[in-house]
Design a protein around this motif. Structure first.
Motif, PDB file in Angstrom:
ATOM      1  N   ALA A   1     -48.871  26.210 -20.342  1.00 49.01           N
ATOM      2  CA  ALA A   1     -49.697  25.666 -19.266  1.00 49.01           C
ATOM      3  C   ALA A   1     -49.625  26.574 -18.035  1.00 49.01           C
ATOM      4  CB  ALA A   1     -49.245  24.248 -18.924  1.00 49.01           C
ATOM      5  N   PRO A   2     -50.222  27.771 -18.126  1.00 44.95           N
ATOM      6  CA  PRO A   2     -50.126  28.711 -17.004  1.00 44.95           C
ATOM      7  C   PRO A   2     -50.697  28.172 -15.701  1.00 44.95           C
ATOM      8  CG  PRO A   2     -50.907  29.826 -18.994  1.00 44.95           C
ATOM      9  CD  PRO A   2     -50.919  28.351 -19.287  1.00 44.95           C
TER      10      PRO A   2
ATOM     11  N   VAL B   1     -44.379  18.532 -18.403  1.00 43.21           N
ATOM     12  CA  VAL B   1     -43.407  19.362 -17.692  1.00 43.21           C
ATOM     13  C   VAL B   1     -42.024  18.899 -18.116  1.00 43.21           C
ATOM     14  CG1 VAL B   1     -42.424  19.942 -15.437  1.00 43.21           C
ATOM     15  CG2 VAL B   1     -44.900  19.808 -15.716  1.00 43.21           C
ATOM     16  N   VAL B   2     -41.187  19.809 -18.591  1.00 46.89           N
ATOM     17  CA  VAL B   2     -39.916  19.392 -19.180  1.00 46.89           C
ATOM     18  C   VAL B   2     -38.776  20.268 -18.684  1.00 46.89           C
ATOM     19  CG1 VAL B   2     -40.348  20.789 -21.248  1.00 46.89           C
ATOM     20  CG2 VAL B   2     -38.721  18.900 -21.360  1.00 46.89           C
ATOM     21  N   VAL B   3     -37.648  19.622 -18.422  1.00 44.67           N
ATOM     22  CA  VAL B   3     -36.419  20.296 -18.014  1.00 44.67           C
ATOM     23  C   VAL B   3     -35.345  19.978 -19.043  1.00 44.67           C
ATOM     24  CG1 VAL B   3     -34.648  20.526 -16.238  1.00 44.67           C
ATOM     25  CG2 VAL B   3     -37.036  20.143 -15.583  1.00 44.67           C
ATOM     26  N   SER B   4     -34.668  21.018 -19.538  1.00 46.15           N
ATOM     27  CA  SER B   4     -33.608  20.865 -20.531  1.00 46.15           C
ATOM     28  C   SER B   4     -32.418  21.722 -20.113  1.00 46.15           C
ATOM     29  CB  SER B   4     -34.107  21.300 -21.911  1.00 46.15           C
ATOM     30  OG  SER B   4     -33.028  21.570 -22.795  1.00 46.15           O
ATOM     31  N   PRO B   5     -31.197  21.271 -20.380  1.00 49.35           N
ATOM     32  CA  PRO B   5     -30.027  22.075 -20.010  1.00 49.35           C
ATOM     33  C   PRO B   5     -29.894  23.373 -20.790  1.00 49.35           C
ATOM     34  CG  PRO B   5     -29.367  20.221 -21.372  1.00 49.35           C
ATOM     35  CD  PRO B   5     -30.809  20.003 -21.008  1.00 49.35           C
ATOM     36  N   HIS B   6     -30.617  23.497 -21.893  1.00 43.74           N
ATOM     37  CA  HIS B   6     -30.500  24.695 -22.713  1.00 43.74           C
ATOM     38  C   HIS B   6     -31.404  25.829 -22.227  1.00 43.74           C
ATOM     39  CE1 HIS B   6     -27.947  22.455 -25.410  1.00 43.74           C
ATOM     40  NE2 HIS B   6     -28.841  21.483 -25.393  1.00 43.74           N
ATOM     41  N   THR B   7     -32.206  25.548 -21.213  1.00 46.96           N
ATOM     42  CA  THR B   7     -32.954  26.588 -20.508  1.00 46.96           C
ATOM     43  C   THR B   7     -32.541  26.479 -19.056  1.00 46.96           C
ATOM     44  OG1 THR B   7     -34.829  26.473 -22.042  1.00 46.96           O
ATOM     45  CG2 THR B   7     -35.241  27.455 -19.882  1.00 46.96           C
ATOM     46  N   SER B   8     -31.708  27.394 -18.602  1.00 40.24           N
ATOM     47  CA  SER B   8     -31.136  27.273 -17.261  1.00 40.24           C
ATOM     48  C   SER B   8     -31.173  28.608 -16.535  1.00 40.24           C
ATOM     49  CB  SER B   8     -29.699  26.741 -17.330  1.00 40.24           C
ATOM     50  OG  SER B   8     -28.856  27.661 -18.005  1.00 40.24           O
ATOM     51  N   ALA B   9     -31.047  28.532 -15.224  1.00 43.11           N
ATOM     52  CA  ALA B   9     -31.054  29.714 -14.368  1.00 43.11           C
ATOM     53  C   ALA B   9     -30.379  29.335 -13.059  1.00 43.11           C
ATOM     54  CB  ALA B   9     -32.487  30.198 -14.122  1.00 43.11           C
ATOM     55  N   PRO B  10     -29.900  30.305 -12.300  1.00 44.48           N
ATOM     56  CA  PRO B  10     -29.245  29.970 -11.024  1.00 44.48           C
ATOM     57  C   PRO B  10     -30.156  29.215 -10.065  1.00 44.48           C
ATOM     58  CG  PRO B  10     -28.748  32.226 -11.666  1.00 44.48           C
ATOM     59  CD  PRO B  10     -29.798  31.744 -12.614  1.00 44.48           C
ATOM     60  N   LEU B  11     -31.456  29.525 -10.102  1.00 48.20           N
ATOM     61  CA  LEU B  11     -32.460  28.846  -9.292  1.00 48.20           C
ATOM     62  C   LEU B  11     -33.592  28.390 -10.214  1.00 48.20           C
ATOM     63  CD1 LEU B  11     -32.590  31.382  -6.325  1.00 48.20           C
ATOM     64  CD2 LEU B  11     -31.449  29.148  -6.336  1.00 48.20           C
ATOM     65  N   PRO B  12     -34.405  27.413  -9.803  1.00 44.95           N
ATOM     66  CA  PRO B  12     -35.476  26.941 -10.686  1.00 44.95           C
ATOM     67  C   PRO B  12     -36.432  28.065 -11.083  1.00 44.95           C
ATOM     68  CG  PRO B  12     -35.176  25.440  -8.833  1.00 44.95           C
ATOM     69  CD  PRO B  12     -34.349  26.656  -8.535  1.00 44.95           C
ATOM     70  N   VAL B  13     -36.759  28.102 -12.368  1.00 47.71           N
ATOM     71  CA  VAL B  13     -37.735  29.057 -12.900  1.00 47.71           C
ATOM     72  C   VAL B  13     -38.780  28.264 -13.663  1.00 47.71           C
ATOM     73  CG1 VAL B  13     -38.127  31.053 -14.388  1.00 47.71           C
ATOM     74  CG2 VAL B  13     -35.991  30.869 -13.106  1.00 47.71           C
ATOM     75  N   VAL B  14     -40.044  28.462 -13.323  1.00 44.03           N
ATOM     76  CA  VAL B  14     -41.158  27.801 -13.999  1.00 44.03           C
ATOM     77  C   VAL B  14     -41.692  28.762 -15.055  1.00 44.03           C
ATOM     78  CG1 VAL B  14     -43.445  26.790 -13.711  1.00 44.03           C
ATOM     79  CG2 VAL B  14     -41.708  26.457 -11.938  1.00 44.03           C
ATOM     80  N   LEU B  15     -41.672  28.321 -16.311  1.00 40.66           N
ATOM     81  CA  LEU B  15     -41.985  29.202 -17.446  1.00 40.66           C
ATOM     82  C   LEU B  15     -43.429  28.963 -17.890  1.00 40.66           C
ATOM     83  CD1 LEU B  15     -38.582  28.779 -19.266  1.00 40.66           C
ATOM     84  CD2 LEU B  15     -39.336  30.718 -17.901  1.00 40.66           C
ATOM     85  N   GLY B  16     -44.327  29.742 -17.306  1.00 44.55           N
ATOM     86  CA  GLY B  16     -45.755  29.515 -17.489  1.00 44.55           C
ATOM     87  C   GLY B  16     -46.392  30.331 -18.583  1.00 44.55           C
ATOM     88  N   SER B  17     -45.734  30.485 -19.714  1.00 46.84           N
ATOM     89  CA  SER B  17     -46.319  31.205 -20.842  1.00 46.84           C
ATOM     90  C   SER B  17     -47.574  30.486 -21.345  1.00 46.84           C
ATOM     91  CB  SER B  17     -45.300  31.314 -21.978  1.00 46.84           C
ATOM     92  OG  SER B  17     -45.883  31.894 -23.129  1.00 46.84           O
ATOM     93  N   ALA B  18     -48.484  31.249 -21.927  1.00 46.46           N
ATOM     94  CA  ALA B  18     -49.709  30.662 -22.485  1.00 46.46           C
ATOM     95  C   ALA B  18     -49.477  29.997 -23.834  1.00 46.46           C
ATOM     96  CB  ALA B  18     -50.777  31.736 -22.613  1.00 46.46           C
ATOM     97  N   ALA B  19     -48.366  30.291 -24.493  1.00 42.47           N
ATOM     98  CA  ALA B  19     -48.071  29.710 -25.813  1.00 42.47           C
ATOM     99  C   ALA B  19     -46.563  29.669 -25.995  1.00 42.47           C
ATOM    100  CB  ALA B  19     -48.719  30.527 -26.925  1.00 42.47           C
ATOM    101  N   HIS B  20     -46.110  28.730 -26.825  1.00 42.72           N
ATOM    102  CA  HIS B  20     -44.679  28.564 -27.056  1.00 42.72           C
ATOM    103  C   HIS B  20     -44.365  28.511 -28.542  1.00 42.72           C
ATOM    104  CE1 HIS B  20     -43.496  28.069 -22.910  1.00 42.72           C
ATOM    105  NE2 HIS B  20     -44.408  27.140 -22.721  1.00 42.72           N
ATOM    106  N   HIS B  21     -43.090  28.665 -28.850  1.00 45.37           N
ATOM    107  CA  HIS B  21     -42.580  28.514 -30.209  1.00 45.37           C
ATOM    108  C   HIS B  21     -41.206  27.866 -30.118  1.00 45.37           C
ATOM    109  CE1 HIS B  21     -40.981  32.337 -28.684  1.00 45.37           C
ATOM    110  NE2 HIS B  21     -39.896  32.033 -29.382  1.00 45.37           N
ATOM    111  N   ALA B  22     -40.718  27.377 -31.232  1.00 45.98           N
ATOM    112  CA  ALA B  22     -39.391  26.763 -31.275  1.00 45.98           C
ATOM    113  C   ALA B  22     -38.324  27.843 -31.255  1.00 45.98           C
ATOM    114  CB  ALA B  22     -39.242  25.896 -32.518  1.00 45.98           C
ATOM    115  N   VAL B  23     -37.363  27.697 -30.354  1.00 51.09           N
ATOM    116  CA  VAL B  23     -36.217  28.596 -30.296  1.00 51.09           C
ATOM    117  C   VAL B  23     -35.037  27.898 -30.968  1.00 51.09           C
ATOM    118  CG1 VAL B  23     -34.619  29.832 -28.794  1.00 51.09           C
ATOM    119  CG2 VAL B  23     -37.035  29.652 -28.164  1.00 51.09           C
TER     120      VAL B  23
END
Length: 294
Positions: free
Chosen positions: A91-92, A49-71
């Motif tokens: 990790a849905p 489980v990771v938190v980074s300043p480059h993914t932000s929102a006014p309130l916490p958002v849990v990003l439960g995609s089944a797969a990821h890629h480098a942005v």
């Protein structure tokens, strides 16, 4: 994860500039030792489980995609940086668990989303620690306007995940003033030579190390008023806030450990910390691996 192993510590890692990915310096070497040291000491994490300043929102958002890629969320860097990929599974199921933990702690304004993608504060770190990209990753968007105490509380809500073999990671920067970086005589992405670090950066890093060692939660939460040169080192503190999520997740009942200390560009600190009962065991494993040349 074997029950004989100590609990996974929570980590704060400084990711610095995107150039870390292709000019890793001592931070990259540390991260290359970090993954194997965690695997050997605690068992391979079931997920991160990771938190980074480059993914932000006014309130916490849990990003439960089944797969990821480098942005590649940056511009003006060498072409080879944009060619790098990192595509771990998501990790849905863990996303549902994280939302439930946050709600149980009274953080019931969390939103669940299935948006894929890992920002550079995430993949630039993980590609060194676990290059095979085979550990599921669950990003949680940082709420940058939340107070330091609220960030700590969010981390504390995630603390039970350590017993489930899940690593909680805050990725940020121990100091982060890009204006100072632009004015520094040190323009190389590698380690700043000893004696050439900006004195104010050194003072801030030393204060953090002392307050962490003393387990002084009150002072750390009030860093803006108590830390030397706090506003200079963090004109805005979004890169510093993941520190509190890691500290909250690991807690201060056991003495934390500074795992790495270095500086790039004269004032961009790359320090890393571990929190929780396993912090000192991880530090010892890293010292052993460094001595062995691993």
């Amino acid at each position: 994860m074997s029950t004989a192993n100590p609990l996974l510590p929570a980590l704060f890692i400084s990711h610095g500039s995107p150039m870390l990915a292709i000019e890793p310096g001592s931070t990259g070497a540390f991260l290359q030792r970090l993954g194997p040291a965690i695997d050997a000491t605690f068992g391979r994490p079931r997920a991160i489980v990771v938190v980074s300043p480059h993914t932000s929102a006014p309130l916490p958002v849990v990003l439960g995609s089944a797969a990821h890629h480098a942005v590649h969320d940056f511009g003006g860097f060498p072409r080879e940086l944009y060619a790098l990929q990192y595509a771990p599974p998501g990790a849905p199921a863990l996303a549902d668990r994280a939302v439930a933990l946050l709600a149980a702690a009274g953080i019931d304004n969390t939103r669940l989303d299935d948006e894929p993608g890992l920002d550079h504060g995430i993949w630039s770190v993980l590609r060194f620690a676990w290059p095979d990209a085979d550990i599921p990753v669950l990003p949680i968007a940082l709420a940058p306007r939340a107070a330091t105490a609220d960030q700590w509380a969010l981390g504390a809500a995630l603390a039970p995940l350590a017993a489930e073999g899940v690593l909680v990671l805050g990725s940020g920067s121990l100091t982060h003033n890009l204006g100072l970086v632009g004015r520094s005589a040190i323009q190389a992405a590698g380690d700043t030579p000893a004696g050439q670090e900006l004195p104010q950066s050194r003072d801030f890093r030393d204060w953090v190390a002392e307050r962490v060692q003393a387990r002084d939660q009150a002072a750390l939460l009030d860093y803006r008023a108590q830390a030397p040169h706090a506003a200079l080192m963090h004109p805005s503190d979004e890169h510093w806030l993941p520190f509190y999520i890691a500290a909250g997740a690991g807690g201060l009942d056991a003495t934390p450990a500074r795992l790495h200390a270095s500086v790039t560009y004269g004032s961009l600190a790359m320090d890393a910390y571990a929190f929780g009962p396993g912090a000192q065991a991880l530090r010892a494993a890293l010292v052993t691996s460094a001595a062995a040349g691993a």
